[in-house]
Each structure stands twice: as structure tokens, then as C-alpha cells.
Design a protein around this motif. Structure first.
Motif, short mmCIF file in Angstrom:
data_model
loop_
_atom_site.label_atom_id
_atom_site.label_comp_id
_atom_site.label_asym_id
_atom_site.label_seq_id
_atom_site.Cartn_x
_atom_site.Cartn_y
_atom_site.Cartn_z
N HIS A 17 5.87 -5.65 -3.29
CA HIS A 17 5.00 -4.50 -3.56
C HIS A 17 4.10 -4.23 -2.35
O HIS A 17 3.92 -3.05 -1.96
CB HIS A 17 4.15 -4.77 -4.80
CG HIS A 17 3.19 -3.65 -5.13
ND1 HIS A 17 3.55 -2.57 -5.89
CD2 HIS A 17 1.90 -3.44 -4.75
CE1 HIS A 17 2.52 -1.75 -5.99
NE2 HIS A 17 1.50 -2.27 -5.31
N THR A 34 4.45 -0.76 -0.29
CA THR A 34 3.28 0.12 -0.27
C THR A 34 2.90 0.47 1.15
O THR A 34 2.58 1.63 1.47
CB THR A 34 2.10 -0.54 -1.00
OG1 THR A 34 2.46 -0.80 -2.36
CG2 THR A 34 0.87 0.36 -0.97
N LYS A 53 -3.62 -5.50 -3.53
CA LYS A 53 -3.07 -4.16 -3.68
C LYS A 53 -3.88 -3.15 -2.86
O LYS A 53 -3.30 -2.24 -2.26
CB LYS A 53 -3.06 -3.75 -5.16
CG LYS A 53 -2.05 -4.53 -6.00
CD LYS A 53 -2.04 -4.06 -7.44
CE LYS A 53 -1.02 -4.84 -8.26
NZ LYS A 53 -1.00 -4.42 -9.69
#
Length: 265
Positions: A241, A245, A173
Motif C-alpha cells: 500500500h 500510494t 499511510k
């Protein structure tokens, strides 16, 4: 779940023609049961199915953005090929790759792109740089451009080295928000003077729905061996994701590319 209309054709490999030993993963030219020749990428090669996943995501995102990319297909390899191949190294590769692999349509007669021979306009150069920043594609350098000229048109190939974060999934992330520092070595960077306008254009094109549709092209069987996730859905969603992002925060990698370009001037 996505209700994607995107699909990849499936073929069966009928003839192993010749290895392409200049590639690190030793792909091969092969013939399929549709009569066409393909560049066959093996799941049993060094980077395994991760390279094939990156090839699908990178290649199909490039296609969605308007680049010319050879057709990508799923290619099934029968166990018989490993038994009849006399070269032991190739035999091991074929045996490790029985089942579902990936292939790209072979562009017969294509020549490697040479930036000293073929002039690329600033917008196209900026589009390619933006794409490779998004994908963290380290493999588009002057030494290995991974671009071809076929029928006087530019084609992008070999995105298997993209998305290198997924080889460990550590801090993925956070990695989605990092600039792509290796862009400094990109063969198109000196000509990429229109990154801001390309950024606006491509952010509009790469919608969450399109990203999800592309990620859902990945076969379930290529996701089952990743122990960082409890379910296939969770694993697939991580790719979505990461890409969403990066698109939403593209100013980070655009600024890095602009700064890297300024050091070249």
C-alpha cells in the motif's frame, strides 16, 4: 496472495573473508558455497531485518526499472562462524545473525562513483532521483553516493537506509503521501532536469502486480517481530500500500525535487 515469478537465490556462507568497517552496520565480504564472493548484510546489525527488507525492496525495484544492481541473494550463516571469530565485536554480530541474512554479489575491482570524475546524463540522473524519492532513500549524497563504477558502467548499491518509515510504522499511510525533503542533498539532483518524463515512464513500469511480487520476496521470518500488525499478510500489504500510494501520487515528490533543484541553480 501473489503468484510471483520473482525469486532470489539462496546460498550458504562458507568463509568470512573481511569486515567492511566503513559501513555503519559493518557488512563483510564473504564467500558462499557457489564459489562467489558477496557483500554480506547481517540481520544482527543495528537496524536489524528492517535494513534487509529495505535492501530487497529498494534493490529489486531499481532492477525492475532498468538500473544495474548486484544480484541479491539470501545467505545462511552457520553458528560456527561466531565461535571461531577472534574479534569480539564481530563475534557478537555473527552470533546475532545466525540463520537467514542477505548478500549482494561482490563487484571485484569496482570504484566508488565520483561526480567530479564521471559525468552522468540528465535522464539517468533524473531516474536515480525519482527512484530515491519513491524509496525515501536518504543515503545517496555527495559524501556517500552508494554508486559504483564497474566495467565502465554505473551500478546502484546499498538501499538499506530506504523506507525509513517502517522503523516505527507511525502514521505510515500519511507518510506515503509526503514529499521527500531530504532530496535536497541528493548527489544527482543538480543534473536531474528530466523528472517529468521519467515520472511518466516509471509510473507505467511500476504496476501494482510488480510491486506485490517484489514485496512477496520478503521472508516470513523477517516480518514476525513487528507488533504493529496482527498478521503477516497485513504487514506485507502495508508495504504494498505504501509503495502503490507513492507511485500513484508521485507528482508530490517530483514537485519537491524540482523545487529543491531550483534552489541550487
Amino acid at each position: 496472495m501473489s503468484d510471483s515469478q520473482l525469486t532470489l537465490r539462496s546460498v550458504n556462507v562458507t568463509r568470512y573473508v573481511t569486515p567492511l568497517r566503513e559501513g555503519g552496520s559493518m557488512p563483510a565480504i564473504a564467500e558462499a558455497d557457489d564459489g562467489f564472493l558477496y557483500v554480506l548484510k547481517f540481520k544482527g546489525a543495528g537496524q536489524g531485518v528492517k535494513a534487509l527488507i529495505a535492501e530487497i525492496i529498494g534493490g529489486e525495484i531499481a532492477r525492475a526499472l532498468g538500473f544495474r544492481v548486484p544480484e541479491i541473494v539470501f545467505a545462511s550463516l552457520d553458528e560456527a562462524f561466531g565461535r571461531i571469530e577472534p574479534d569480539e565485536e564481530i563475534q557478537d554480530l555473527l552470533r546475532a545473525s545466525e540463520g537467514l541474512n542477505l548478500a549482494l554479489h561482490y563487484l571485484s575491482g569496482a570504484i566508488t562513483f565520483d561526480p567530479l570524475v564521471t559525468v552522468i546524463d540528465a535522464k539517468t540522473a533524473s531516474q536515480i532521483v525519482w527512484l530515491d524519492c519513491l524509496l525515501t532513500n536518504m543515503d545517496r549524497t555527495a559524501r556517500n553516493t552508494n554508486m559504483l563504477i564497474w566495467h565502465k558502467e554505473l551500478w546502484l548499491i546499498d538501499h538499506g537506509a530506504s523506507l525509513y518509515f517502517h522503523h516505527s510504522w507511525q502514521n505510515w499511510k500519511e507518510q506515503a503521501l509526503r514529499p521527500f525533503v531530504l532530496i535536497k542533498d541528493h548527489v544527482m539532483l543538480p543534473m536531474a532536469t528530466e523528472l517529468e518524463s521519467v515520472d511518466r515512464e516509471f509510473r507505467q513500469l511500476l504496476t501494482p502486480g510488480l510491486i506485490a511480487d517484489i514485496v512477496h520476496l520478503i521472508p516470513d521470518e523477517w516480518l514476525v517481530e513487528e507488533y504493529s500488525f496482527e498478521t503477516l499478510t497485513e504487514h506485507r500489504q502495508a508495504y504494498i500500500h505504501f509503495l502503490e500510494t507513492r507511485v500513484a501520487n508521485s507528482e508530490i515528490f517530483v514537485k519537491e525535487a524540482q523545487n529543491a533543484r531550483e534552489t541550487l541553480i
